[in-house]
Design a protein around this motif. Structure first.
Motif, PDB file in Angstrom:
ATOM      1  N   SER A  35       0.833  -1.202   0.000  1.00 40.04           N
ATOM      2  CA  SER A  35       0.000   0.000   0.000  1.00 40.04           C
ATOM      3  C   SER A  35       0.862   1.244   0.000  1.00 40.04           C
ATOM      4  O   SER A  35       2.034   1.213   0.379  1.00 40.04           O
ATOM      5  CB  SER A  35      -0.911   0.005   1.235  1.00 40.04           C
ATOM      6  N   GLY A  36       0.255   2.349  -0.449  1.00 42.69           N
ATOM      7  CA  GLY A  36       0.897   3.649  -0.344  1.00 42.69           C
ATOM      8  C   GLY A  36       1.777   4.023  -1.516  1.00 42.69           C
ATOM      9  O   GLY A  36       2.112   5.187  -1.689  1.00 42.69           O
ATOM     10  N   ILE A 131     -16.143   7.366  -4.927  1.00 43.44           N
ATOM     11  CA  ILE A 131     -15.098   8.339  -5.237  1.00 43.44           C
ATOM     12  C   ILE A 131     -13.948   7.659  -5.969  1.00 43.44           C
ATOM     13  O   ILE A 131     -13.471   8.141  -7.006  1.00 43.44           O
ATOM     14  CB  ILE A 131     -14.577   9.013  -3.947  1.00 43.44           C
ATOM     15  N   ALA A 132     -13.505   6.523  -5.428  1.00 36.11           N
ATOM     16  CA  ALA A 132     -12.382   5.807  -6.024  1.00 36.11           C
ATOM     17  C   ALA A 132     -12.718   5.303  -7.423  1.00 36.11           C
ATOM     18  O   ALA A 132     -11.883   5.350  -8.336  1.00 36.11           O
ATOM     19  CB  ALA A 132     -11.979   4.638  -5.124  1.00 36.11           C
ATOM     20  N   ASN A 133     -13.943   4.846  -7.602  1.00 36.49           N
ATOM     21  CA  ASN A 133     -14.357   4.352  -8.913  1.00 36.49           C
ATOM     22  C   ASN A 133     -14.331   5.474  -9.951  1.00 36.49           C
ATOM     23  O   ASN A 133     -13.870   5.292 -11.085  1.00 36.49           O
ATOM     24  CB  ASN A 133     -15.753   3.745  -8.831  1.00 36.49           C
ATOM     25  N   VAL A 144     -10.701  -2.259  -8.296  1.00 38.29           N
ATOM     26  CA  VAL A 144     -11.033  -3.366  -7.402  1.00 38.29           C
ATOM     27  C   VAL A 144     -11.190  -2.797  -5.993  1.00 38.29           C
ATOM     28  O   VAL A 144     -10.291  -2.106  -5.500  1.00 38.29           O
ATOM     29  CB  VAL A 144      -9.941  -4.450  -7.408  1.00 38.29           C
ATOM     30  N   TYR A 145     -12.323  -3.096  -5.350  1.00 34.39           N
ATOM     31  CA  TYR A 145     -12.580  -2.605  -3.988  1.00 34.39           C
ATOM     32  C   TYR A 145     -12.927  -3.796  -3.107  1.00 34.39           C
ATOM     33  O   TYR A 145     -13.890  -4.517  -3.376  1.00 34.39           O
ATOM     34  CB  TYR A 145     -13.729  -1.596  -4.012  1.00 34.39           C
ATOM     35  N   VAL A 185      -6.464  -0.574  -6.717  1.00 31.87           N
ATOM     36  CA  VAL A 185      -6.939  -1.566  -5.757  1.00 31.87           C
ATOM     37  C   VAL A 185      -7.025  -0.933  -4.372  1.00 31.87           C
ATOM     38  O   VAL A 185      -6.059  -0.325  -3.902  1.00 31.87           O
ATOM     39  CB  VAL A 185      -5.992  -2.783  -5.714  1.00 31.87           C
ATOM     40  N   ILE A 186      -8.176  -1.090  -3.728  1.00 29.33           N
ATOM     41  CA  ILE A 186      -8.374  -0.620  -2.355  1.00 29.33           C
ATOM     42  C   ILE A 186      -8.850  -1.803  -1.519  1.00 29.33           C
ATOM     43  O   ILE A 186      -9.770  -2.521  -1.926  1.00 29.33           O
ATOM     44  CB  ILE A 186      -9.383   0.544  -2.296  1.00 29.33           C
ATOM     45  N   PHE A 187      -8.210  -2.004  -0.355  1.00 29.61           N
ATOM     46  CA  PHE A 187      -8.581  -3.142   0.483  1.00 29.61           C
ATOM     47  C   PHE A 187      -8.420  -2.793   1.958  1.00 29.61           C
ATOM     48  O   PHE A 187      -7.808  -1.778   2.323  1.00 29.61           O
ATOM     49  CB  PHE A 187      -7.748  -4.378   0.122  1.00 29.61           C
TER      50      PHE A 187
END
Length: 432
Positions: A35-36, A131-133, A144-145, A185-187
């Protein structure tokens, strides 16, 4: 007999160039952070004839794709691929003499809508996922969420790039974000830490390791102050218990929102209190954000979260460097491994019994881990028959530091006294 082999497979602007690179290839490095940051790729090429700085000079924005393929790797017919993903060329470096070239790529798009154009915008009655989409779509990224839905009444993006704004929003609410192979990608890192370990790293696999534990940033309780938007009164509440308190203040829409923010701040502060960096032979099956069991290094063993993997492929072979974060100390797999190691050196002859009963006495798991790290080979002839003498040997060997405790609890379960005496004889035999 099959020979273990690893190779890089590279595509440039959609064309396979692996064979063409053979006479120039020095090495490839693929960095996979959880991440990051975005994934990065670096390809090192020999260029003594200056072809790559003249007629074949790459162009910024060109597209690279890379895989790592292994053949007969851990055993015959163990053939695997690691898809490193797609990268936009964003960095060129030439050094001499003789001249060499380094081509660097990043998985984030070279797209001003994502990473360089600052925007000011108000988002109303929306979720982080939406927002991310929207940001992913504008940057031409797949999305991908894998996290809980988080609803927001109002959020301000003030003179920030979409990338910086979204990363800050994710960190604020305890989510992890990365760009991989043209995907955003957010998880939920907390949830990923709880997943079953997908792999095993043994002490025999390590060419080097670096363990570090610190109390800096370690909190057992959190306290947040926010202003209730309905009553305009200041509200303070806390979660957890203990004397190490993380105090923070934030703009929150409700108590539930404030609790999300506080838990996210605590998780961020406590992430990485105990870290382990490990170098091993390459493994194309392990990627950042997974968990692994690390065994064979005594009480340092446990379940770890993979924060980052650096894959290196060059004339010295294929290797991996893992940056790991401790998730669970002295886990079941680590203790079972210690029992098997002690069985192999003759200290234990009924491993199933100890697997079933190691939790029946406090600190017995630590004793087994310490013994397995201390006793590396079968040795006999110590001549010890009394428990008191055996305990003194374990103290001298650095296995225990509380002989009185073990003297008092030696009859807590059957055969514990035999285990201690057997271990002491193995240690004494090794010292003879």
């Amino acid at each position: 007999m099959n020979t273990r082999l690893a190779e890089a497979v590279i595509t440039y602007n959609g064309k396979a160039i692996t064979t063409s690179l053979d006479r120039f290839f020095i090495g490839m490095t693929y960095t996979d952070p959880a991440s990051g940051q975005s994934d990065t790729l670096s390809v090192q090429l020999g260029d003594k004839d200056a072809l790559w700085s003249n007629a074949w000079m790459p162009h910024m924005g060109d597209l690279l794709q890379a895989d790592i393929r292994v053949f007969d790797w851990a055993r015959p017919d163990d053939n695997r691929d690691l898809a490193c993903g797609k990268f936009t060329l964003d960095d060129l470096r030439y050094t001499g003499w003789p001249q060499s070239a380094e081509i660097g790529g990043v998985s984030a798009p070279v797209n001003c809508d994502f990473d360089c154009r600052e925007r000011t915008k108000t988002w109303n009655k929306i979720t982080i996922k939406k927002i991310a989409n929207d940001i992913a779509y504008s940057a031409g990224l797949a999305f991908v969420y894998d996290a809980p839905e988080i609803k927001l009444e109002t959020i301000e993006q003030q003179e920030q790039t979409n990338s910086a704004f979204l990363m800050g929003l994710c960190e604020k609410y305890g989510l992890s974000m990365k760009v991989f192979s043209q995907k955003l990608v957010i998880f939920d890192r907390v949830a990923y830490k709880k997943k079953d370990a997908v792999g095993l790293i043994r002490t025999e696999d390590m060419s080097a390791y670096d363990y570090r534990a610190t109390m800096t940033g370690g909190y057992t309780r959190g306290e947040i102050t926010y202003t209730d938007p309905k009553t305009e009164k200041e509200v303070v509440f806390s979660v957890g218990a203990g004397r190490r308190v993380l105090k923070t203040s934030a703009k929150a829409e409700s108590r539930a929102d404030a609790e999300l923010l506080l838990n996210a701040a605590l998780e961020k502060a406590n992430h990485g209190l105990t870290t382990l960096k490990v170098s091993t032979m390459g493994n194309p099956s392990l990627v950042a954000s997974q968990t692994v069991n690390v065994v064979g290094i005594g009480k340092l063993s446990g379940k770890y979260y993979i924060d980052k993997v650096v894959h290196r492929l060059n004339s010295n072979g294929y290797t991996c460097e893992y940056s790991l974060v401790l998730v669970e100390e002295r886990g079941k797999v680590a203790v079972q491994d210690a029992i098997q190691r002690l069985t192999a050196v003759g200290v234990i002859n009924t491993p199933d019994y100890w697997v079933a009963h190691y939790g029946d006495v406090q600190y017995l798991d630590e004793l087994l881990l310490n013994l397995s790290a201390r006793i590396q080979e079968r040795r006999e002839g110590g001549g010890i028959t009394e428990i008191q003498a055996a305990l003194l040997v374990l103290v001298d060997a650095g296995v225990i530091n509380s002989p009185d405790y073990w003297q008092q609890n030696i009859k807590a379960i059957a055969y514990l006294d035999n285990l201690v005496i057997q271990a002491a004889n193995a240690i004494r035999g090794a010292m003879a």
